[in-house]
Scaffold this active site. Structure first.
Site, PDB file in Angstrom:
ATOM      1  N   TRP A 100      -6.330   5.083   9.290  1.00 31.10           N
ATOM      2  CA  TRP A 100      -6.401   6.467   8.789  1.00 31.10           C
ATOM      3  C   TRP A 100      -6.551   7.453   9.941  1.00 31.10           C
ATOM      4  O   TRP A 100      -5.921   8.521   9.954  1.00 31.10           O
ATOM      5  CB  TRP A 100      -7.533   6.632   7.781  1.00 31.10           C
ATOM      6  CG  TRP A 100      -7.344   5.792   6.570  1.00 31.10           C
ATOM      7  CD1 TRP A 100      -8.179   4.808   6.108  1.00 31.10           C
ATOM      8  CD2 TRP A 100      -6.236   5.818   5.654  1.00 31.10           C
ATOM      9  NE1 TRP A 100      -7.654   4.242   4.972  1.00 31.10           N
ATOM     10  CE2 TRP A 100      -6.473   4.830   4.682  1.00 31.10           C
ATOM     11  CE3 TRP A 100      -5.056   6.573   5.580  1.00 31.10           C
ATOM     12  CZ2 TRP A 100      -5.577   4.580   3.622  1.00 31.10           C
ATOM     13  CZ3 TRP A 100      -4.173   6.334   4.536  1.00 31.10           C
ATOM     14  CH2 TRP A 100      -4.435   5.357   3.586  1.00 31.10           C
ATOM     15  N   ASP A 167     -13.248  13.043   8.680  1.00 28.11           N
ATOM     16  CA  ASP A 167     -12.735  12.418   7.465  1.00 28.11           C
ATOM     17  C   ASP A 167     -13.838  11.498   6.941  1.00 28.11           C
ATOM     18  O   ASP A 167     -14.091  10.444   7.506  1.00 28.11           O
ATOM     19  CB  ASP A 167     -11.465  11.630   7.808  1.00 28.11           C
ATOM     20  CG  ASP A 167     -10.912  10.843   6.617  1.00 28.11           C
ATOM     21  OD1 ASP A 167     -11.528  10.868   5.535  1.00 28.11           O
ATOM     22  OD2 ASP A 167      -9.849  10.202   6.785  1.00 28.11           O
ATOM     23  N   LYS A 191     -12.717   7.255  -3.300  1.00 33.76           N
ATOM     24  CA  LYS A 191     -13.511   6.162  -2.738  1.00 33.76           C
ATOM     25  C   LYS A 191     -14.949   6.216  -3.264  1.00 33.76           C
ATOM     26  O   LYS A 191     -15.474   5.225  -3.717  1.00 33.76           O
ATOM     27  CB  LYS A 191     -13.503   6.213  -1.211  1.00 33.76           C
ATOM     28  CG  LYS A 191     -12.114   6.272  -0.588  1.00 33.76           C
ATOM     29  CD  LYS A 191     -11.453   4.913  -0.517  1.00 33.76           C
ATOM     30  CE  LYS A 191      -9.955   4.962  -0.214  1.00 33.76           C
ATOM     31  NZ  LYS A 191      -9.527   5.826   0.864  1.00 33.76           N
TER      32      LYS A 191
HETATM   33  C1  LIG Z   1      -8.214   6.189   1.615  1.00 35.93           C
HETATM   34  C2  LIG Z   1      -8.436   6.959   2.849  1.00 35.93           C
HETATM   35  C3  LIG Z   1      -7.558   7.979   3.256  1.00 35.93           C
HETATM   36  C4  LIG Z   1      -6.296   8.299   2.499  1.00 35.93           C
HETATM   37  O1  LIG Z   1      -6.604   8.988   1.372  1.00 35.93           O
HETATM   38  P1  LIG Z   1      -5.480   9.543   0.363  1.00 35.93           P
HETATM   39  O2  LIG Z   1      -6.296  10.343  -0.585  1.00 35.93           O
HETATM   40  O3  LIG Z   1      -4.830   8.339  -0.253  1.00 35.93           O
HETATM   41  O4  LIG Z   1      -4.524  10.347   1.130  1.00 35.93           O
HETATM   42  C5  LIG Z   1      -7.858   8.686   4.393  1.00 35.93           C
HETATM   43  N1  LIG Z   1      -8.955   8.414   5.114  1.00 35.93           N
HETATM   44  C6  LIG Z   1      -9.821   7.442   4.769  1.00 35.93           C
HETATM   45  C7  LIG Z   1     -11.019   7.186   5.611  1.00 35.93           C
HETATM   46  C8  LIG Z   1      -9.586   6.689   3.627  1.00 35.93           C
HETATM   47  O5  LIG Z   1     -10.435   5.722   3.278  1.00 35.93           O
END
Ligand SMILES: *Cc1c(COP(=O)(O)O)cnc(C)c1O
Length: 352
Positions: A100, A167, A191
């Site tokens: 990511w 993030d 998540k």
């Molecule tokens: C799942 C995830 C993403 C991607 O998220 P989307 O909503 O599918 O774009 C980005 N960063 C992290 C840390 C993730 O776990």
């Protein structure tokens, strides 16, 4: 309505209470006699949902004055680009700790100059780099608090000399974080916050408006703030369902309680991984994630036997990500300790 022990990495387990309240909202939203799926986002009942969700996030995370909370579409992946659109002038500095984070680098490069300050790609992202220097001439520093695919987690955050962007998709609300250290935090809800479809952005207003480029409307944080996160139709139902989860977090004791539960789950599983010769952890011990525990079997020939045993025990979702292999047990906020006990029990007994 999971009858199984749900270790899914995302979209992930939600508390039963949040699911029940979401079902009720689909049937009859806030006593309107209409479903949440068929009402205007401009109606007072839904505006109240947005405001309560914002207020609850502020309360749970201790968000200081000066920050705005947005509920956007497009997932965390859109934030990879949106961050750069709004903040990147001269250079963005990135910590590359997984797939990511690498995607965040890739998207930022569409807009300008990127410096990767450190990377753990050399060892298949099995650790978090330390002792890196954040360049003072960067516009911002971007990091990923928890690396969902590999199962590593930043145990602390650097004192960044420039705006820090994070993030937090896969560990937001699982531990106490000093929000004032960050200029911007974003998280795809699926998540640890709610169902897929909404992305939460917590942004300090004074970091915006400093780039010279023109920013297309949907990419523009300032415009979303001005329109109170309703520049376009927001993801109405995901926001509603997320609020049901936020209320549950608050009711059971807030982030402090989530942190205790996360530690209890992770300690139980990692101590089994470390003491059971049939298993081995995949990540440097000091960087292990409390949310996603990645491990392998030390004897690959036991794979079929192990897989049959955990499936028979009602366990779901522990296959590793296709780019990491092995096993990954994701233990998000709503996962009961009993589910981890069930997994540990299988690990102890499947080869007897
Ligand atoms: C799942 C995830 C993403 C991607 O998220 P989307 O909503 O599918 O774009 C980005 N960063 C992290 C840390 C993730 O776990």
């Amino acid at each position: 309505m999971s009858q199984l022990h749900n270790f899914s990495a995302g979209p992930s387990i939600l508390p039963q209470e949040a699911i029940d309240a979401s079902i009720e909202g689909i049937k009859n939203f806030a006593g309107t006699g209409l479903s949440i799926l068929e009402v205007s986002h401009r109606g007072k009942e839904f505006i109240a949902v947005v405001e309560e969700a914002q207020a609850t996030i502020k309360e749970l995370m201790g968000v200081p004055e000066g920050y705005e909370i947005l509920f956007l579409g497009g997932g965390a992946s859109t934030q990879f680009l949106m961050v750069a659109y709004n903040l990147l002038e001269k250079k963005g500095a990135y910590l590359k700790t997984g797939v990511w984070a690498a995607n965040a680098v890739k998207e930022a490069k569409y807009l300008g100059n990127v410096e990767v300050v450190a990377s753990s790609e050399d060892k298949n992202y099995s650790y978090i780099p330390k002792n890196y220097t954040i360049p003072t001439d960067a516009d911002y520093f971007h990091c990923t608090s928890n690396n969902t695919i590999y199962g590593s987690q930043m145990q602390s955050f650097p004192d960044s000399p420039v705006t820090m962007v994070c993030d937090m998709s896969s560990d937001i609300l699982s531990r106490k974080v000093d929000v004032s250290k960050f200029g911007l935090i974003y998280a795809g809800a699926q998540k640890n916050m709610g169902p897929a479809g909404v992305t939460v952005v917590i942004v300090r207003k004074d970091i915006l408006g400093k780039v010279s480029r023109q920013i297309p409307s949907m990419m523009n944080y300032a415009l979303h703030i001005e329109k109170e996160t309703m520049f376009n139709t927001p993801p109405v139902f995901p926001i509603f369902a997320m609020l049901q989860n936020l209320k549950w977090v608050k009711k059971v004791g807030g982030v402090e309680e989530m942190q205790k539960r996360a530690a209890a789950r992770a300690n139980l599983l990692y101590s089994e991984i470390d003491s059971n010769p049939l298993f081995q952890g995949s990540i440097a011990t000091e960087d292990r994630s409390q949310m996603n525990a990645c491990f392998v079997l030390t004897d690959a020939s036991l794979e079929d036997k192990f897989n049959a045993a955990w499936k028979a025990a009602g366990i779901s979702g522990i296959k590793g990500h296709r780019s990491a292999g092995g096993y990954r047990a994701s233990m998000y906020n709503a996962l009961p300790l009993e589910s981890v006990e069930a997994l540990v029990n299988v690990m102890r007994t499947f080869n007897n």
